[in-house]
Motif scaffolding. Structure first.
Motif, PDB file in Angstrom:
ATOM      1  N   UNK A  84       0.843  -1.235  -0.049  1.00 44.63           N
ATOM      2  CA  UNK A  84       0.048   0.163  -0.105  1.00 44.63           C
ATOM      3  C   UNK A  84       0.978   1.180   0.050  1.00 44.63           C
ATOM      4  N   UNK A  85       1.950   1.145   0.944  1.00 47.48           N
ATOM      5  CA  UNK A  85       2.869   2.494   1.073  1.00 47.48           C
ATOM      6  C   UNK A  85       3.511   2.851  -0.467  1.00 47.48           C
ATOM      7  N   UNK A  86       4.055   1.527  -1.143  1.00 45.73           N
ATOM      8  CA  UNK A  86       4.778   1.713  -2.358  1.00 45.73           C
ATOM      9  C   UNK A  86       3.829   2.234  -3.279  1.00 45.73           C
ATOM     10  N   UNK A  87       2.566   1.584  -3.550  1.00 47.13           N
ATOM     11  CA  UNK A  87       1.811   1.908  -4.542  1.00 47.13           C
ATOM     12  C   UNK A  87       1.434   3.428  -4.217  1.00 47.13           C
ATOM     13  N   UNK A  88       1.086   3.836  -3.054  1.00 47.80           N
ATOM     14  CA  UNK A  88       0.778   5.345  -2.927  1.00 47.80           C
ATOM     15  C   UNK A  88       1.812   6.365  -3.364  1.00 47.80           C
ATOM     16  N   UNK A  89       2.946   6.031  -2.976  1.00 49.95           N
ATOM     17  CA  UNK A  89       4.105   6.833  -3.281  1.00 49.95           C
ATOM     18  C   UNK A  89       4.306   6.835  -4.747  1.00 49.95           C
ATOM     19  N   UNK A  90       4.374   5.789  -5.420  1.00 49.39           N
ATOM     20  CA  UNK A  90       4.444   5.595  -6.793  1.00 49.39           C
ATOM     21  C   UNK A  90       3.486   6.610  -7.649  1.00 49.39           C
ATOM     22  N   UNK A  91       2.058   6.428  -7.116  1.00 50.93           N
ATOM     23  CA  UNK A  91       1.218   7.000  -7.853  1.00 50.93           C
ATOM     24  C   UNK A  91       1.352   8.682  -7.422  1.00 50.93           C
ATOM     25  N   UNK A  92       1.668   9.004  -6.407  1.00 48.10           N
ATOM     26  CA  UNK A  92       1.846  10.573  -6.152  1.00 48.10           C
ATOM     27  C   UNK A  92       3.306  10.944  -6.744  1.00 48.10           C
ATOM     28  N   UNK A  93       4.045  10.051  -6.956  1.00 47.49           N
ATOM     29  CA  UNK A  93       5.363  10.681  -7.473  1.00 47.49           C
ATOM     30  C   UNK A  93       5.048  10.567  -9.137  1.00 47.49           C
ATOM     31  N   UNK A  94       4.215   9.775  -9.653  1.00 45.23           N
ATOM     32  CA  UNK A  94       3.849  10.185 -11.145  1.00 45.23           C
ATOM     33  C   UNK A  94       2.769  10.947 -11.739  1.00 45.23           C
ATOM     34  N   UNK A  95       2.250  11.596 -10.790  1.00 47.02           N
ATOM     35  CA  UNK A  95       0.897  12.350 -10.799  1.00 47.02           C
ATOM     36  C   UNK A  95       1.293  13.538 -11.806  1.00 47.02           C
ATOM     37  N   UNK A  96       2.352  14.230 -11.184  1.00 45.85           N
ATOM     38  CA  UNK A  96       2.561  15.423 -12.289  1.00 45.85           C
ATOM     39  C   UNK A  96       3.122  14.998 -13.597  1.00 45.85           C
ATOM     40  N   UNK A  97       4.035  13.981 -13.966  1.00 46.29           N
ATOM     41  CA  UNK A  97       4.625  13.369 -14.941  1.00 46.29           C
ATOM     42  C   UNK A  97       3.241  13.127 -15.965  1.00 46.29           C
ATOM     43  N   UNK A  98       2.363  12.434 -15.324  1.00 47.34           N
ATOM     44  CA  UNK A  98       1.242  11.875 -16.171  1.00 47.34           C
ATOM     45  C   UNK A  98       0.333  13.323 -16.562  1.00 47.34           C
ATOM     46  N   UNK A  99       0.285  14.318 -15.606  1.00 47.85           N
ATOM     47  CA  UNK A  99      -0.520  15.498 -15.945  1.00 47.85           C
ATOM     48  C   UNK A  99       0.254  16.224 -17.088  1.00 47.85           C
ATOM     49  N   UNK A 100       1.537  16.351 -17.134  1.00 51.39           N
ATOM     50  CA  UNK A 100       2.324  16.937 -18.352  1.00 51.39           C
ATOM     51  C   UNK A 100       2.073  16.261 -19.689  1.00 51.39           C
ATOM     52  N   UNK A 101       2.442  14.912 -19.464  1.00 48.42           N
ATOM     53  CA  UNK A 101       2.186  14.140 -20.784  1.00 48.42           C
ATOM     54  C   UNK A 101       0.809  14.335 -21.641  1.00 48.42           C
ATOM     55  N   UNK A 102      -0.319  14.495 -20.618  1.00 43.45           N
ATOM     56  CA  UNK A 102      -1.446  14.466 -21.173  1.00 43.45           C
ATOM     57  C   UNK A 102      -1.926  15.915 -21.513  1.00 43.45           C
ATOM     58  N   UNK A 103      -1.051  16.849 -20.970  1.00 44.38           N
ATOM     59  CA  UNK A 103      -1.165  18.409 -21.095  1.00 44.38           C
ATOM     60  C   UNK A 103      -2.832  18.704 -20.503  1.00 44.38           C
TER      61      UNK A 103
END
Length: 368
Positions: free
Chosen positions: A85-104
């Protein structure tokens, strides 16, 4: 290469759980906020894919500890659930900005700490449910493995027949209905999605108590009737969340029979049949009654309901659950025990009769 049955079961359960979770995550956006959008869809897909991969780690942890005692299994499961749970929560939070930039997208992801914390709270339920399911799968697999080993020992040892009987009892003891578990997991998942954390927590606690009782009791042991009824109460409390006011329960058992010994989980299949054939298809309240009484050195336990007669199968007394009960009684008591079933005008009745044996000698009160 063909997968082993237990790996195939775990894989199907993992795929179904995360697919259902993804759908349930997206439903609120369509109901209350219009289209979910590419960013949200990708975020959910990211969580589900990573969650499915991390679920393999939870399954490995459960499988590696399946032969250990109950305390070790529970600690191992808890640590695996927390870590995933901790690892998935951290991975999702860490990639949120990257996904936002990718899809504009114009959407601004929540702050890292807030997103990680919220996801962790939700995901710990998800992995806990999967871990509980994996535990049940491995318990069944362990019982089957033990039975196969004992069957081989029967060919070379003079005591093989007694060992084989113990293995048969173990296999019967661990046969939990997958429909019950699937319905329970679905109900808890729905409560989590709708943020009804209180009922979800209560239901998960009841499921935990039921699974703990299932895995901690010796497969061959006779247990006090008081403990058997307590475990049955946990099971009925779980089902009551699903059926609400449609399920009513009545226990009729004198305190003088609390120490009477019965095979563990001998009553659960009978109550499960009543729920399946009487409560589930009914639109009105149905009462399931469990009564225990002493009759001339025998213990008689009655499980009946007042469902509609037409809702029952055409041949009462058939089915795997009832056959297992009869086989267990025959193995433990021979001709001294029996199971009788009958369909009535209003409902169904099952009567278990077995020798009355007590945990300690029952000494009548001395009359002054």
């Amino acid at each position: 290469m063909r997968l082993k049955p237990e790996l195939r079961q775990a894989g199907i359960l993992t795929l179904a759980t995360w697919t259902l979770s993804g759908v349930l995550y997206l439903i609120p956006y369509h109901l209350f906020g219009g289209e979910a959008g590419l960013y949200v869809a990708l975020s959910v897909l990211n969580i589900c894919l990573l969650g499915a991969l991390l679920s393999a780690g939870v399954y490995w942890a459960v499988r590696s500890a399946r032969s250990r005692n109950a305390a070790v299994r529970l600690v191992t499961l808890g640590m695996a659930v927390f870590a995933a749970s901790a690892l998935l929560a951290l991975l999702d939070a860490a990639t949120a900005d990257l996904l936002a930039r990718l899809v504009g997208t114009d959407q601004t992801p929540a702050p890292f700490a807030m997103r990680a914390t919220n996801n962790f709270v939700a995901l710990v339920w998800q992995f806990a449910l999967l871990g509980a399911a994996f535990t049940v799968i491995e318990a069944n697999n362990l019982a089957r493995d033990r039975e196969r080993e004992l069957a081989l020992a029967r060919e070379t040892a003079s005591r093989a027949e007694a060992a084989a009987s113990a293995a048969r009892l173990a296999a019967l003891r661990y046969q939990l209905n997958p429909h019950f578990l699937f319905n329970t997991l679905n109900a808890i998942s729905s409560l989590i999605v709708t943020r009804d954390y209180g009922p979800a927590d209560a239901m998960l606690a009841k499921l935990s108590e039921f699974l703990r009782a299932t895995l901690s009791v010796d497969q061959d042991a006779l247990i006090p009737l008081e403990d058997e009824l307590a475990t049955l109460q946990h099971y009925l409390e779980i089902e009551s969340v699903r059926f609400g006011d449609r399920l009513e329960v009545a226990f009729v058992c004198g305190a003088d029979l609390n120490d009477a010994l019965v095979p563990g989980f001998i009553l659960q299949p009978l109550v499960e049949n009543a729920i399946k054939y009487a409560v589930a298809p009914s639109t009105r309240p149905v009462t399931i009654r469990v009564e225990a009484r002493a009759d001339d050195g025998s213990l008689t336990i009655v499980v009946d309901d007042d469902g509609v007669a037409g809702e029952y199968p055409p041949k009462p007394g058939t089915g795997v659950g009832l056959a297992n009960i009869r086989q267990r009684l025959q193995t433990l008591y021979g001709d001294q025990a029996s199971l009788e079933t009958a369909r009535r005008e209003h409902g169904f009745i099952a009567i278990v009769r077995l020798p009355l044996r007590r945990l300690v000698a029952h000494i009548p009160a001395r009359v002054a």
